[in-house]
Design an enzyme around this catalytic site. Structure first.
Site, mmCIF file in Angstrom:
data_model
loop_
_atom_site.group_PDB
_atom_site.id
_atom_site.type_symbol
_atom_site.label_atom_id
_atom_site.label_comp_id
_atom_site.label_asym_id
_atom_site.label_seq_id
_atom_site.Cartn_x
_atom_site.Cartn_y
_atom_site.Cartn_z
ATOM 1 N N LYS A 114 0.817 -1.210 0.000
ATOM 2 C CA LYS A 114 0.000 0.000 0.000
ATOM 3 C C LYS A 114 0.848 1.255 0.000
ATOM 4 C CE LYS A 114 -4.421 -1.600 1.842
ATOM 5 N NZ LYS A 114 -5.519 -1.319 2.772
ATOM 6 N N LYS A 197 -7.024 -10.896 -7.239
ATOM 7 C CA LYS A 197 -8.073 -11.091 -6.249
ATOM 8 C C LYS A 197 -9.202 -10.081 -6.453
ATOM 9 C CE LYS A 197 -7.964 -9.353 -1.883
ATOM 10 N NZ LYS A 197 -8.969 -9.238 -0.835
ATOM 11 N N LYS A 200 -13.294 -5.119 -3.146
ATOM 12 C CA LYS A 200 -14.419 -4.174 -3.180
ATOM 13 C C LYS A 200 -13.978 -2.765 -3.528
ATOM 14 C CE LYS A 200 -14.904 -4.604 1.773
ATOM 15 N NZ LYS A 200 -13.699 -4.011 2.377
#
Ligand code: ATP
Ligand code: LTN
Length: 334
Positions: A114, A197, A200
């Site tokens: 990240k 993957k 959302k």
């Protein structure tokens, strides 16, 4: 006999959960809530480690909670609450951060991924200490089982290390938790990019099946899912990742063996197979979506349910936090 404790959570990082959250987490949570004393949290303090719009964050938090309930998590059976409503999470995270090594935190792969994505000036200190807050979530409740996807395994490992370190330094205080990791077929991939993957908060929504999508949108996304040119419904993750992913979804939702589904569609094309899957997904999602939207029509009632559950969580959490403050040597208010 008292039940063993279970803890898990999801970030309110989207308006709707996706089918990977449903198959990889919610279905398992729903089953496990029967045998465990389960705590399911909407981890809003984790969500703000990357920028969030305040109005939207509140809405996403409610929507995530509504979807837990709609999917079968019962707030009378399990403790379903919002993390920031129980102050002990942030308080224990501070204590645990003082026994976490700088290098140890820096080795967490989610932080590395990240922070690379955001750049080191944009990546916050909160993103760096994210796993310490997660450890606090788990350890506050003397948790034994933590059901998570394999991407969270390293964080649970850190949690175990911190629990053992604290216990060794200050005396037995925390239960050392065990991760409960889903098997490989429980990992769902993006329908348009079946090697990554499903997520959302993905940039493109075309390959993500959201629980709250309109039926027609869900149907379209499935019919347009990427497959291959060989035309055979067969599970092979290496050479046929698109078809393998659709088979995983089919099997997970119906409880059938992948081989039985392959047999059913032998000699038939992908069109038939996708229509079959579309019917399965729509039948599974429709009642969940309807219930979630119904719950969201009365946000005040939902907020009351969450508050009552937060009270229950706070009572359990404060017991652990108080023991921790004592052990560490903080002078308690007389
Ligand atoms: P974000 O995009 O915000 O990171 P996410 O959709 O990847 O969200 P998380 O909130 O990180 O999901 O995870 C919630 C739970 O759902 C975790 O237990 C995680 O392992 C599980 N999960 C998430 N995506 C998938 C997936 N594609 N397949 C199986 N399980 C998943
Ligand atoms: N990091 C997790 C969410 C999470 C969690 C937890 C999961 C926060 N605290 C405690 C299990 C236990 C995620 O991104 N899926």
């Amino acid at each position: 006999m008292t039940k063993a404790r279970l803890f898990s959570g999801m970030q309110p990082s989207a308006d709707s959960l996706q089918i990977g959250n449903y198959i990889g987490a919610l279905m398992q949570w729903r089953d496990m809530q029967e045998e465990y004393d389960a705590f399911f949290t909407v981890v809003d303090l984790h969500a703000i480690t990357v920028p969030q719009d305040p109005v939207q964050l509140r809405e996403k938090t409610r929507r995530t909670a509504a979807q837990y309930i709609a999917a079968g998590i019962e707030p009378s059976k399990s403790t379903l609450y919002v993390q920031s409503q129980v102050p002990a999470h942030a308080e224990l995270a501070w204590i645990l951060s003082t026994i976490t090594g700088f290098g140890e935190a820096g080795r967490m792969t989610q932080f590395k991924d990240k922070s690379q994505r955001y750049g080191s000036d944009q990546a916050s200190v909160g993103l760096f200490t994210y796993p310490v807050l997660m450890a606090a979530d788990i350890l506050l409740y003397q948790t034994e089982a933590v059901p998570v996807g394999d991407d969270q395994k390293q964080h649970v490992e850190l949690t175990r290390n911190l629990a053992e370190r604290f216990n060794a330094r200050f005396g037995e205080t925390f239960t050392v938790p065990e991760p409960v990791i889903q098997k490989e077929t429980a990992r769902i991939y993006d329908l348009q990019d079946p090697t990554s993957k499903m997520s959302k908060s993905a940039e493109s929504q075309a390959g993500v099946l959201y629980l709250l999508d309109d039926v027609n949108v869900t149907a379209k996304k499935i019919m347009r899912a990427v497959t291959d040119s060989d035309g055979v419904v067969r599970y092979d993750r290496e050479t046929k990742p698109g078809v393998a992913n659709l088979l995983s979804i089919y099997a997970a939702l119906t409880g059938r063996e992948i081989s039985a589904i392959e047999d059913e569609y032998a000699g038939r094309g992908y069109g038939d197979f996708k229509k079959g899957l579309r019917d399965v997904v729509v039948a599974e999602f429709e009642p969940v979506r309807a219930r979630a939207l119904e719950l969201l029509e009365d946000p005040a009632e939902l907020d009351r349910t969450l508050a009552a559950n937060a009270d229950r969580a706070a009572t359990a959490a404060e017991e652990t936090l108080s023991a921790v403050y004592d052990r560490v040597g903080l002078l308690r208010r007389g």
